[in-house]
Motif scaffolding. Sequence first.
Motif, PDB file in Angstrom:
ATOM      1  N   GLY A   1      74.257 -82.593   4.707  1.00 39.63           N
ATOM      2  CA  GLY A   1      73.132 -82.726   5.623  1.00 39.63           C
ATOM      3  C   GLY A   1      71.835 -83.016   4.893  1.00 39.63           C
ATOM      4  N   LEU A   2      71.099 -84.001   5.401  1.00 37.30           N
ATOM      5  CA  LEU A   2      69.784 -84.354   4.880  1.00 37.30           C
ATOM      6  C   LEU A   2      68.751 -84.094   5.967  1.00 37.30           C
ATOM      7  CD1 LEU A   2      70.612 -87.814   3.241  1.00 37.30           C
ATOM      8  CD2 LEU A   2      70.604 -85.553   2.158  1.00 37.30           C
ATOM      9  N   ALA A   3      67.738 -83.303   5.673  1.00 36.31           N
ATOM     10  CA  ALA A   3      66.667 -83.025   6.626  1.00 36.31           C
ATOM     11  C   ALA A   3      65.643 -84.151   6.565  1.00 36.31           C
ATOM     12  CB  ALA A   3      65.999 -81.693   6.291  1.00 36.31           C
ATOM     13  N   THR A   4      65.260 -84.637   7.746  1.00 35.50           N
ATOM     14  CA  THR A   4      64.252 -85.688   7.824  1.00 35.50           C
ATOM     15  C   THR A   4      63.553 -85.627   9.166  1.00 35.50           C
ATOM     16  OG1 THR A   4      63.841 -88.077   7.689  1.00 35.50           O
ATOM     17  CG2 THR A   4      65.930 -87.402   8.665  1.00 35.50           C
ATOM     18  N   ASP A   5      62.302 -86.035   9.188  1.00 30.70           N
ATOM     19  CA  ASP A   5      61.618 -86.189  10.469  1.00 30.70           C
ATOM     20  C   ASP A   5      61.554 -87.664  10.851  1.00 30.70           C
ATOM     21  OD1 ASP A   5      59.792 -86.978   8.573  1.00 30.70           O
ATOM     22  OD2 ASP A   5      58.241 -85.575   9.173  1.00 30.70           O
ATOM     23  N   ASP A   6      62.253 -88.509  10.053  1.00 29.62           N
ATOM     24  CA  ASP A   6      62.244 -89.951  10.291  1.00 29.62           C
ATOM     25  C   ASP A   6      63.642 -90.539  10.077  1.00 29.62           C
ATOM     26  OD1 ASP A   6      61.568 -92.621  10.623  1.00 29.62           O
ATOM     27  OD2 ASP A   6      60.490 -92.772   8.714  1.00 29.62           O
ATOM     28  N   PRO A   7      64.607 -90.241  10.966  1.00 31.83           N
ATOM     29  CA  PRO A   7      65.953 -90.776  10.772  1.00 31.83           C
ATOM     30  C   PRO A   7      65.992 -92.304  10.784  1.00 31.83           C
ATOM     31  CG  PRO A   7      65.825 -89.516  12.832  1.00 31.83           C
ATOM     32  CD  PRO A   7      64.519 -89.353  12.119  1.00 31.83           C
ATOM     33  N   ALA A   8      65.149 -92.946  11.595  1.00 32.83           N
ATOM     34  CA  ALA A   8      65.128 -94.407  11.617  1.00 32.83           C
ATOM     35  C   ALA A   8      64.673 -94.959  10.268  1.00 32.83           C
ATOM     36  CB  ALA A   8      64.231 -94.914  12.745  1.00 32.83           C
ATOM     37  N   GLY A   9      63.747 -94.262   9.630  1.00 36.13           N
ATOM     38  CA  GLY A   9      63.279 -94.695   8.311  1.00 36.13           C
ATOM     39  C   GLY A   9      64.316 -94.489   7.220  1.00 36.13           C
ATOM     40  N   ALA A  10      65.192 -93.499   7.387  1.00 30.85           N
ATOM     41  CA  ALA A  10      66.246 -93.241   6.400  1.00 30.85           C
ATOM     42  C   ALA A  10      67.415 -94.200   6.554  1.00 30.85           C
ATOM     43  CB  ALA A  10      66.737 -91.799   6.530  1.00 30.85           C
ATOM     44  N   ALA A  11      67.594 -94.757   7.746  1.00 31.54           N
ATOM     45  CA  ALA A  11      68.739 -95.617   8.039  1.00 31.54           C
ATOM     46  C   ALA A  11      68.899 -96.790   7.070  1.00 31.54           C
ATOM     47  CB  ALA A  11      68.667 -96.101   9.485  1.00 31.54           C
ATOM     48  N   PRO A  12      67.847 -97.530   6.719  1.00 28.06           N
ATOM     49  CA  PRO A  12      68.034 -98.664   5.802  1.00 28.06           C
ATOM     50  C   PRO A  12      68.548 -98.236   4.418  1.00 28.06           C
ATOM     51  CG  PRO A  12      65.910 -98.831   6.900  1.00 28.06           C
ATOM     52  CD  PRO A  12      66.473 -97.490   7.237  1.00 28.06           C
ATOM     53  N   PHE A  13      68.167 -97.052   3.977  1.00 25.99           N
ATOM     54  CA  PHE A  13      68.630 -96.575   2.674  1.00 25.99           C
ATOM     55  C   PHE A  13      70.122 -96.242   2.729  1.00 25.99           C
ATOM     56  CE2 PHE A  13      64.077 -95.792   2.623  1.00 25.99           C
ATOM     57  CZ  PHE A  13      63.736 -96.371   1.409  1.00 25.99           C
ATOM     58  N   LEU A  14      70.560 -95.622   3.817  1.00 21.04           N
ATOM     59  CA  LEU A  14      71.986 -95.322   3.961  1.00 21.04           C
ATOM     60  C   LEU A  14      72.788 -96.603   4.112  1.00 21.04           C
ATOM     61  CD1 LEU A  14      71.785 -92.197   6.283  1.00 21.04           C
ATOM     62  CD2 LEU A  14      72.154 -92.265   3.812  1.00 21.04           C
TER      63      LEU A  14
ATOM     64  N   GLY B   1      77.647 -93.521  12.806  1.00 14.68           N
ATOM     65  CA  GLY B   1      78.832 -93.096  13.546  1.00 14.68           C
ATOM     66  C   GLY B   1      78.423 -92.189  14.680  1.00 14.68           C
ATOM     67  N   ASP B   2      78.996 -90.994  14.681  1.00 13.69           N
ATOM     68  CA  ASP B   2      78.693 -90.012  15.722  1.00 13.69           C
ATOM     69  C   ASP B   2      77.230 -89.604  15.673  1.00 13.69           C
ATOM     70  OD1 ASP B   2      81.417 -90.014  16.144  1.00 13.69           O
ATOM     71  OD2 ASP B   2      81.760 -88.133  15.095  1.00 13.69           O
ATOM     72  N   ARG B   3      76.734 -89.201  16.831  1.00 13.29           N
ATOM     73  CA  ARG B   3      75.414 -88.599  16.912  1.00 13.29           C
ATOM     74  C   ARG B   3      75.423 -87.603  18.046  1.00 13.29           C
ATOM     75  NH1 ARG B   3      70.915 -92.784  17.842  1.00 13.29           N
ATOM     76  NH2 ARG B   3      71.821 -93.530  15.950  1.00 13.29           N
ATOM     77  N   GLY B   4      74.550 -86.629  17.961  1.00 15.59           N
ATOM     78  CA  GLY B   4      74.494 -85.633  19.011  1.00 15.59           C
ATOM     79  C   GLY B   4      73.361 -84.653  18.771  1.00 15.59           C
ATOM     80  N   ILE B   5      73.219 -83.738  19.710  1.00 18.15           N
ATOM     81  CA  ILE B   5      72.207 -82.693  19.634  1.00 18.15           C
ATOM     82  C   ILE B   5      72.919 -81.358  19.449  1.00 18.15           C
ATOM     83  CG2 ILE B   5      70.357 -81.493  20.888  1.00 18.15           C
ATOM     84  CD1 ILE B   5      69.558 -84.345  20.280  1.00 18.15           C
ATOM     85  N   ALA B   6      72.475 -80.585  18.481  1.00 17.04           N
ATOM     86  CA  ALA B   6      72.936 -79.205  18.318  1.00 17.04           C
ATOM     87  C   ALA B   6      71.842 -78.329  18.929  1.00 17.04           C
ATOM     88  CB  ALA B   6      73.178 -78.878  16.851  1.00 17.04           C
ATOM     89  N   GLY B   7      71.990 -78.057  20.224  1.00 20.25           N
ATOM     90  CA  GLY B   7      70.949 -77.387  20.984  1.00 20.25           C
ATOM     91  C   GLY B   7      70.582 -76.008  20.477  1.00 20.25           C
ATOM     92  N   ASP B   8      71.580 -75.240  19.987  1.00 23.05           N
ATOM     93  CA  ASP B   8      71.278 -73.898  19.480  1.00 23.05           C
ATOM     94  C   ASP B   8      70.345 -73.941  18.275  1.00 23.05           C
ATOM     95  OD1 ASP B   8      72.838 -72.672  21.427  1.00 23.05           O
ATOM     96  OD2 ASP B   8      74.612 -72.576  20.149  1.00 23.05           O
ATOM     97  N   TYR B   9      70.362 -75.058  17.555  1.00 22.06           N
ATOM     98  CA  TYR B   9      69.526 -75.204  16.360  1.00 22.06           C
ATOM     99  C   TYR B   9      68.299 -76.074  16.608  1.00 22.06           C
ATOM    100  CZ  TYR B   9      73.669 -73.319  14.138  1.00 22.06           C
ATOM    101  OH  TYR B   9      74.738 -72.524  13.791  1.00 22.06           O
ATOM    102  N   GLY B  10      68.228 -76.745  17.760  1.00 19.03           N
ATOM    103  CA  GLY B  10      67.086 -77.602  18.065  1.00 19.03           C
ATOM    104  C   GLY B  10      67.002 -78.829  17.185  1.00 19.03           C
ATOM    105  N   VAL B  11      68.166 -79.440  16.908  1.00 17.53           N
ATOM    106  CA  VAL B  11      68.183 -80.604  16.017  1.00 17.53           C
ATOM    107  C   VAL B  11      69.003 -81.748  16.609  1.00 17.53           C
ATOM    108  CG1 VAL B  11      67.834 -79.283  13.894  1.00 17.53           C
ATOM    109  CG2 VAL B  11      70.163 -79.758  14.671  1.00 17.53           C
ATOM    110  N   ALA B  12      68.600 -82.946  16.244  1.00 15.82           N
ATOM    111  CA  ALA B  12      69.388 -84.149  16.496  1.00 15.82           C
ATOM    112  C   ALA B  12      70.123 -84.473  15.208  1.00 15.82           C
ATOM    113  CB  ALA B  12      68.488 -85.308  16.896  1.00 15.82           C
ATOM    114  N   CYS B  13      71.366 -84.912  15.338  1.00 12.45           N
ATOM    115  CA  CYS B  13      72.198 -85.190  14.166  1.00 12.45           C
ATOM    116  C   CYS B  13      72.794 -86.582  14.273  1.00 12.45           C
ATOM    117  CB  CYS B  13      73.327 -84.162  14.073  1.00 12.45           C
ATOM    118  SG  CYS B  13      72.758 -82.457  14.036  1.00 12.45           S
ATOM    119  N   GLU B  14      72.682 -87.338  13.203  1.00 12.30           N
ATOM    120  CA  GLU B  14      73.309 -88.654  13.101  1.00 12.30           C
ATOM    121  C   GLU B  14      74.237 -88.610  11.893  1.00 12.30           C
ATOM    122  OE1 GLU B  14      70.522 -91.858  12.752  1.00 12.30           O
ATOM    123  OE2 GLU B  14      69.288 -91.103  14.407  1.00 12.30           O
TER     124      GLU B  14
END
Length: 137
Positions: free
Chosen positions: A9-22, A30-43
């Motif tokens: 897991g990589l923490a970021t406030d800019d997933p769109a900005g990290a996408a070109p590097f990946l 691939g998969d994406r979703g929300i982990a509501g108990d943690y208040g995070v979006a995951c890609e």
Amino acid sequence: MILGIDHVGLATDDPAGAAPFLAALGLGPGDRGIAGDYGVACEFWRYVDGIGQPSIELVSPVRPDSPVAGRLAKQGPGLYHVAFGVDDLESEFARLREHGFAAVDVQPCAGARPGMRVAFMYARKPAGLLIELVQYS
């Protein structure tokens, strides 16, 4: 039993900005979703032919009280956790506590992928390592 590394897991406030590097590293979304108990979006990003290989997870806060929001405010973006796939979440959670890992979660929670249950633990010394245990139904 621990089955292997599920993702990093990589923490970021800019997933769109990290996408070109990946993408430059040959990974695709691939998969994406929300982990509501943690208040995070995951890609989850992986190699196209990467079935069975670990993913890279971009973790970003969806609310200000998210643990990731606090982490980003204190340390900025970067490595957040290593997630290990397990075949029995409760038993591995108990076993690792016996080996000195501190439970972050009181009990397992729903993860960001369908059928995913997770629990976080922390090994403060010597590495300051946050781990996530992951089990899929």
